[in-house]
Design a protein around this motif. Structure first.
Motif, PDB file in Angstrom:
ATOM      1  N   LYS A 159      28.737  34.392  42.238  1.00  0.00           N
ATOM      2  CA  LYS A 159      29.435  34.466  40.946  1.00  0.00           C
ATOM      3  C   LYS A 159      30.494  33.367  40.771  1.00  0.00           C
ATOM      4  O   LYS A 159      31.137  33.274  39.736  1.00  0.00           O
ATOM      5  N   LYS A 160      30.722  32.579  41.827  1.00  0.00           N
ATOM      6  CA  LYS A 160      31.729  31.505  41.729  1.00  0.00           C
ATOM      7  C   LYS A 160      31.016  30.156  41.703  1.00  0.00           C
ATOM      8  O   LYS A 160      30.702  29.592  42.736  1.00  0.00           O
ATOM      9  N   PRO A 161      30.765  29.639  40.526  1.00  0.00           N
ATOM     10  CA  PRO A 161      29.983  28.402  40.432  1.00  0.00           C
ATOM     11  C   PRO A 161      30.804  27.149  40.737  1.00  0.00           C
ATOM     12  O   PRO A 161      32.020  27.131  40.574  1.00  0.00           O
ATOM     13  N   LEU A 162      30.116  26.137  41.170  1.00  0.00           N
ATOM     14  CA  LEU A 162      30.746  24.838  41.439  1.00  0.00           C
ATOM     15  C   LEU A 162      30.159  23.803  40.487  1.00  0.00           C
ATOM     16  O   LEU A 162      28.947  23.679  40.350  1.00  0.00           O
ATOM     17  N   LYS A 163      31.034  23.070  39.819  1.00  0.00           N
ATOM     18  CA  LYS A 163      30.575  22.045  38.882  1.00  0.00           C
ATOM     19  C   LYS A 163      30.948  20.658  39.376  1.00  0.00           C
ATOM     20  O   LYS A 163      32.084  20.423  39.780  1.00  0.00           O
ATOM     21  N   ASP A 206      44.335  32.678  39.029  1.00  0.00           N
ATOM     22  CA  ASP A 206      43.419  32.185  38.007  1.00  0.00           C
ATOM     23  C   ASP A 206      42.005  32.121  38.588  1.00  0.00           C
ATOM     24  O   ASP A 206      41.309  31.137  38.466  1.00  0.00           O
ATOM     25  N   LYS A 207      41.643  33.243  39.246  1.00  0.00           N
ATOM     26  CA  LYS A 207      40.422  33.238  40.051  1.00  0.00           C
ATOM     27  C   LYS A 207      39.153  32.940  39.261  1.00  0.00           C
ATOM     28  O   LYS A 207      38.158  32.505  39.812  1.00  0.00           O
ATOM     29  N   ASP A 208      39.174  33.193  37.952  1.00  0.00           N
ATOM     30  CA  ASP A 208      37.954  32.998  37.172  1.00  0.00           C
ATOM     31  C   ASP A 208      37.805  31.587  36.622  1.00  0.00           C
ATOM     32  O   ASP A 208      36.788  31.258  36.029  1.00  0.00           O
ATOM     33  N   ALA A 209      38.842  30.771  36.813  1.00  0.00           N
ATOM     34  CA  ALA A 209      38.744  29.389  36.341  1.00  0.00           C
ATOM     35  C   ALA A 209      37.676  28.657  37.156  1.00  0.00           C
ATOM     36  O   ALA A 209      37.321  29.068  38.249  1.00  0.00           O
ATOM     37  N   GLU A 210      37.172  27.570  36.595  1.00  0.00           N
ATOM     38  CA  GLU A 210      36.096  26.852  37.271  1.00  0.00           C
ATOM     39  C   GLU A 210      36.613  26.019  38.437  1.00  0.00           C
ATOM     40  O   GLU A 210      37.728  25.532  38.428  1.00  0.00           O
ATOM     41  N   THR A 211      35.735  25.879  39.419  1.00  0.00           N
ATOM     42  CA  THR A 211      36.017  24.987  40.523  1.00  0.00           C
ATOM     43  C   THR A 211      35.250  23.702  40.264  1.00  0.00           C
ATOM     44  O   THR A 211      34.069  23.743  39.927  1.00  0.00           O
ATOM     45  N   PHE A 212      35.951  22.578  40.358  1.00  0.00           N
ATOM     46  CA  PHE A 212      35.298  21.298  40.095  1.00  0.00           C
ATOM     47  C   PHE A 212      35.153  20.480  41.367  1.00  0.00           C
ATOM     48  O   PHE A 212      36.032  20.486  42.223  1.00  0.00           O
ATOM     49  N   TYR A 213      34.035  19.789  41.447  1.00  0.00           N
ATOM     50  CA  TYR A 213      33.828  18.814  42.504  1.00  0.00           C
ATOM     51  C   TYR A 213      34.005  17.447  41.838  1.00  0.00           C
ATOM     52  O   TYR A 213      33.157  16.993  41.085  1.00  0.00           O
ATOM     53  N   ASN A 214      35.163  16.819  42.072  1.00  0.00           N
ATOM     54  CA  ASN A 214      35.462  15.533  41.443  1.00  0.00           C
ATOM     55  C   ASN A 214      34.802  14.391  42.209  1.00  0.00           C
ATOM     56  O   ASN A 214      35.034  14.236  43.395  1.00  0.00           O
ATOM     57  N   VAL A 215      34.014  13.610  41.537  1.00  0.00           N
ATOM     58  CA  VAL A 215      33.382  12.455  42.164  1.00  0.00           C
ATOM     59  C   VAL A 215      33.779  11.210  41.382  1.00  0.00           C
ATOM     60  O   VAL A 215      33.655  11.179  40.159  1.00  0.00           O
ATOM     61  N   ASN A 227      41.244  32.518  47.943  1.00  0.00           N
ATOM     62  CA  ASN A 227      41.726  33.190  46.735  1.00  0.00           C
ATOM     63  C   ASN A 227      41.446  34.687  46.745  1.00  0.00           C
ATOM     64  O   ASN A 227      42.060  35.440  46.010  1.00  0.00           O
ATOM     65  N   ASN A 228      40.521  35.118  47.588  1.00  0.00           N
ATOM     66  CA  ASN A 228      40.276  36.555  47.722  1.00  0.00           C
ATOM     67  C   ASN A 228      41.141  37.192  48.793  1.00  0.00           C
ATOM     68  O   ASN A 228      41.077  38.400  49.001  1.00  0.00           O
ATOM     69  N   SER A 229      41.884  36.362  49.506  1.00  0.00           N
ATOM     70  CA  SER A 229      42.717  36.884  50.582  1.00  0.00           C
ATOM     71  C   SER A 229      43.711  37.885  50.018  1.00  0.00           C
ATOM     72  O   SER A 229      44.343  37.644  49.001  1.00  0.00           O
ATOM     73  N   PRO A 230      43.867  39.034  50.687  1.00  0.00           N
ATOM     74  CA  PRO A 230      44.773  40.041  50.157  1.00  0.00           C
ATOM     75  C   PRO A 230      46.231  39.577  50.160  1.00  0.00           C
ATOM     76  O   PRO A 230      47.060  40.154  49.483  1.00  0.00           O
ATOM     77  N   SER A 231      46.551  38.524  50.908  1.00  0.00           N
ATOM     78  CA  SER A 231      47.943  38.077  50.955  1.00  0.00           C
ATOM     79  C   SER A 231      48.182  36.927  49.996  1.00  0.00           C
ATOM     80  O   SER A 231      47.638  35.834  50.143  1.00  0.00           O
TER      81      SER A 231
END
Ligand code: ZN
Ligand code: ZN
Length: 558
Positions: free
Chosen positions: A331-335, A358-367, A410-414
């Protein structure tokens, strides 16, 4: 005013004394700490996805530094009063991270003082990007914050200008170069959010003012960019938080370089006749270099460089799933995207991940695209990131490297471990996964892949040797280029880029090898246990968030 509220709150907390009183008490202190931390450092809050202070942009002036100091001493005082004996291991790790973060504030403001000599510290583009890219804000909130923050850009750069004292020419030039990207970002992305252009114009004028001031002082800027042994050792302690000292890690790197040269010599011997129709040179380093050069012919095309990367992401996912190495959240896509202009200038590829709020924000792979490259430098870059190395780069940056680790973090409970991420753990994990994937059979144990992996790993090892040797031993450019080109088999363009980077940063280049060594040694120790399971080890290791490896080690060996 905010400082008094902490002290009152602590008085209240110490009053509660039930059986699990210390846990509840620590939970409250932790929350109160993080809340006041964000209030103290508004732009850090925005970048972590905590958007309550998006309207602020604090100038880093004398008043701010004094306020920071009051903040730090009030909290150190509070934390020192906690009864460590009653705390759980997981809380003790958080406590160590909180204290570390506070001490770092003092180190950076009073001892390192990069705010005086490194003008590239001042860059507002990220402060706006963090609002614009946020997924947990609606457009009304964004607009309001951006309109408020843009009004503060002027005083931000006025303070910056006042802070600059005896800067290094290298950092000054970087700040001048980056200011063009910052202006471009404000004029395009930020501009869309503003109703009138008056504030934008004032902000642009402020950036121009700072940049032209830097241009006038550049010819007389004299400070050595090298920070020297004393500062390097302390910065290493603050930034890396390893069990080992900088000098110890440097020694480990020197030894690892020897091992890798030995392994590469064997592989070269085996592969030579398959690729070369001349006699193998007596000089082993020259033979390895020639063979690597030949195998580097196999590389992506400059126009489809980004597409080549995009295509590999699902293949890596499939391998990790098939070999049961780590659970990857579908469910966590990488763009993959091209590196935004304001971030350009240091690395070729990087991950931009959402913060813990902001766990639902997109993760980007910057190239970085190769558009601005000349034909020769594009070829050099593509040979460096050839068919084999590009795959290892994707393992490192994306799967199961940085991208996968940040999802877990980001899923870490701490919240403390999510926020005060340890760079050596983060980089160490990415480097560790390269070796782990090769060990799991990635690339079908082709000797070409092994040779290229060793070359890539040697780069990590030489990052440490380079960083330490330049800043502590006073190495010059020719020493650096000799190490990178002759002993680490890098292309000229890559070596030049690394030389640029070692001038602009300190200690960070050591984080890769230090973290890797700590994780690898920990895994080997855990393997001795009867019911060792690699997937469980990885998931357990990542579940502690981005804490220093030495702290995770304590928890895992418990
Ligand atoms: Zn080519
Ligand atoms: Zn990395």
């Amino acid at each position: 005013m905010k400082k008094y509220s902490i002290i009152i709150l602590i008085g209240f907390l110490f009053a509660c004394q039930s059986k699990s009183g210390s846990d509840i008490q620590f939970e409250q202190i932790r929350n109160s700490f993080i809340q006041s931390w964000w209030k103290q450092f508004p732009t850090l809050a925005s970048s972590a996805g905590f958007h309550e202070y998006d309207a602020e942009l604090e100038p880093y002036n004398q008043a701010t530094r004094e306020s920071d100091k009051v903040f730090v001493s009030a909290w150190l005082d509070t934390l020192s009063k906690l009864d460590n004996g009653k705390m759980e291991a997981n809380d003790l790790t958080d406590l160590a991270l909180m204290k570390g973060a506070l001490h770092s504030i003092l180190f950076y403001s009073d001892t390192l003082k990069a705010w005086q000599w490194d003008p590239s510290n001042y860059n507002v583009a990220g402060a706006f990007a963090d609002i614009i890219n946020a997924k947990n804000l609606d457009s009304i909130q964004k607009r309001k914050s951006i309109q408020s923050r843009i009004k503060k850009v002027k005083s931000y750069y006025e303070a910056a200008k006042e802070n600059i004292q005896n800067p290094s020419p290298e950092h000054t030039q970087l700040a001048i170069d980056q200011s063009e990207g910052v202006k471009e970002y404000l004029n395009s992305e930020v501009s869309n959010w503003l109703e009138t252009k008056t504030d934008l114009q004032e902000a642009i004028t402020a950036i121009d003012g700072f940049s032209s001031y830097l241009k006038t002082i550049l010819p007389t800027a004299k400070r050595d960019f090298r920070i020297g042994k004393e500062l390097f050792d302390i910065k290493f302690k603050h930034d890396i938080q390893s069990e080992w000292t900088a000098a110890e890690v440097y020694e480990k790197a020197i030894n690892r370089k020897k091992e890798l040269h030995f392994e590469m010599a064997k592989l070269t011997n085996d592969l030579w006749s398959k690729y070369m129709n001349v006699e193998m040179p007596k000089d082993t380093l020259k033979a390895i270099s020639a063979l690597i050069n030949k195998i580097s012919d196999k590389h992506a095309h400059r126009d489809s460089f980004m597409q080549s990367i995009e295509k590999q992401i699902p293949e890596l996912q499939a391998f990790v799933n098939e070999k049961q190495l780590l659970f990857l959240d579908p469910k966590k896509p990488l763009k993959v995207r091209r590196t935004p202009g304001y971030m350009d200038g240091v690395a070729g590829a990087s991950i931009s991940a959402p913060g813990p709020y902001d766990k639902d924000a997109e993760t980007f792979y910057n190239v970085s695209t190769l558009e601005k490259f000349t034909k020769e430098s594009a070829e050099s870059y593509l040979r460096e990131y050839n068919h084999y190395i590009l795959q290892i780069l994707n393992i490192h940056e994306a799967i199961p490297g940085h991208y996968a680790q940040l999802v877990y973090s980001n899923n870490s409970p701490s919240i403390i471990k999510s926020v005060f991420g340890n760079g050596a753990m983060v980089e160490g994990w990415a480097v560790y996964t390269e070796r782990m994937m090769i060990e799991a059979g990635y690339g079908n144990a082709e000797p070409e892949m092994l040779l290229m992996y060793n070359k890539w790993h040697l780069r990590t090892v030489c990052n440490t040797i380079l960083d330490y040797s330049v800043h502590v031993k006073g190495w010059k450019k020719e020493d650096a280029i000799h190490l990178l080109v002759d002993e680490a088999f890098q292309q000229q363009a890559e070596a030049e880029g690394k030389w640029k980077r070692v001038q602009l940063s300190q200690v960070q280049l050591c984080s890769y090898f230090t973290g890797y060594s700590e994780i690898y040694e920990l895994r080997e120790e855990m393997k001795k246990k009867k019911d060792f399971d690699l997937k469980k080890f990885h998931e357990s290791f990542l579940s502690y968030g981005s804490a220093p490896v030495k702290e995770i080690k304590k928890l895992m060996l418990k």
